[in-house]
Design a protein around this motif. Structure first.
Motif, mmCIF file in Angstrom:
data_model
loop_
_atom_site.group_PDB
_atom_site.id
_atom_site.type_symbol
_atom_site.label_atom_id
_atom_site.label_comp_id
_atom_site.label_asym_id
_atom_site.label_seq_id
_atom_site.Cartn_x
_atom_site.Cartn_y
_atom_site.Cartn_z
ATOM 1 N N HIS A 1 -2.376 -3.217 -3.651
ATOM 2 C CA HIS A 1 -3.764 -3.120 -3.202
ATOM 3 C C HIS A 1 -4.748 -3.270 -4.368
ATOM 4 O O HIS A 1 -5.704 -4.031 -4.300
ATOM 5 C CB HIS A 1 -3.930 -1.764 -2.499
ATOM 6 N N HIS B 1 0.844 -1.196 0.000
ATOM 7 C CA HIS B 1 0.000 0.000 0.000
ATOM 8 C C HIS B 1 0.880 1.246 0.000
ATOM 9 O O HIS B 1 2.028 1.198 0.417
ATOM 10 C CB HIS B 1 -0.857 0.063 1.265
ATOM 11 N N CYS C 1 -3.952 3.012 -5.053
ATOM 12 C CA CYS C 1 -2.987 2.347 -4.173
ATOM 13 C C CYS C 1 -2.533 1.042 -4.820
ATOM 14 O O CYS C 1 -3.375 0.306 -5.322
ATOM 15 C CB CYS C 1 -3.664 2.072 -2.831
HETATM 16 ZN ZN LIG Z 1 -3.995 0.438 -0.026
#
Ligand SMILES: [Zn+2]
Length: 308
Positions: free
Chosen positions: A134, A35, A145
């Motif tokens: 992500h 992330h 992300c």
């Molecule tokens: Zn994330």
């Protein structure tokens, strides 16, 4: 063992909590999600406050937070099913790099070290293909992300070095050897000076000052450490103003840094030469293109072109 990493700071007992996450056994862990924080600052403490106070979670969503200086904050035990990729959390460890699509060399080094240590921890089995961002998980494709091309991340892991340093180690004051010699020659080629010692293979105060000077000139984080961004910038600096000469019968030129068919703007033929501005990476590809003074782009592949 990840617990022994020198950059690791155990903050599990200090970050804000309100309850506890469910637990799991290590054998259930099959993936590591990357992330970014989508912020330019912050740390495990500020993210925990947000996740608990605003989102109402039992604690911080990530297992690890890597701050700008490369510190790894250990925020949740890895047997906790914390919240970071909705509906996918049970098998995942979550690592958050502080940043908004841009990360420091120290962070990439720490991400590399942490992932390597986790994957070699007895009882945890994570394939390289399960190092994902992500937005690579089902239902999360629209998320920006982790702010980095995960193909680049996985390729670097396979090659055994952090993202972006092209196989060069992160170098700092006190290092010595052939890699330092390459760095010093690259700095000289980029217009920096080493007036007293020259390229001598030893990373002392003079080399550190040359790295800082180069980083200032390139608008990089000025830390005197040659990491991924510095190596990349040195690669770019080495090509600026040089001529790229077409050696194949003909080569496409492109209107934008993309290998898509509709980016082809025309063809140039053997013997033609163009002045290079910089090397640019291509989203979704490990290949790069030269940007030319004309604004067009051309391959960097040495089977088709050569630099003069
Ligand atoms: Zn994330």
């Amino acid at each position: 063992m990840y617990r022994n990493l020198t950059q690791l700071v155990d903050v599990r007992g200090q970050v804000k909590r309100n309850g506890s996450f469910a637990s799991r056994s290590w054998t259930q862990i099959t993936g590591i999600a990357r992330h970014h924080s989508a912020t330019t600052s912050g740390d495990a403490f500020s993210f925990a406050n947000y996740h608990v106070n605003t989102l109402g979670w039992p604690g911080i969503g990530y297992h690890f937070v890597i701050t700008k200086d490369g510190t790894i904050q250990w925020a949740n035990s890895i047997d906790r099913v914390s919240y970071h990729v909705g509906n996918n959390n049970t098998p995942l460890i979550g690592i958050c790099l502080v940043g908004n699509g841009s990360f420091t060399a120290a962070q990439e080094q720490s991400y590399f070290d942490l992932v390597t240590a986790l994957r070699s921890t007895s009882g945890i089995n994570v394939a390289v293909s399960n190092l994902r961002g992500h937005n690579e998980y089902p239902g999360h494709a629209s998320n920006v992300c982790p702010g980095i091309n995960m193909d680049v991340v996985r390729t670097a892991i396979v090659k055994g070095h952090p993202v972006g340093n092209h196989g060069h180690p992160v170098l700092r004051r006190g290092d010595s050897g052939p890699d330092v010699l390459v760095l010093q020659n690259d700095l000289l080629a980029a217009g920096e000076s080493l007036p007293q010692f020259g390229a001598d293979g030893g990373f002392g105060a003079e080399t550190e000052e040359a790295v800082r000077s180069f980083q200032r000139r390139m608008d990089l984080t000025v830390d005197g450490v040659a990491g991924s961004q510095t190596w990349e910038a040195l690669d770019r600096a080495k090509v600026e103003g040089r001529l790229v000469v077409v050696t194949a019968a003909s080569v496409n030129v492109r209107s934008r840094p993309s290998f898509a068919a509709d980016a082809v703007a025309g063809q140039v033929v053997q013997g033609e030469a163009f002045t290079v501005v910089e090397i640019v990476s291509v989203s979704g590809s490990s290949s790069a293109l030269y940007r030319l003074v004309s604004g067009l782009y051309i391959t960097t592949n040495e089977n088709y072109v050569t630099l003069r």
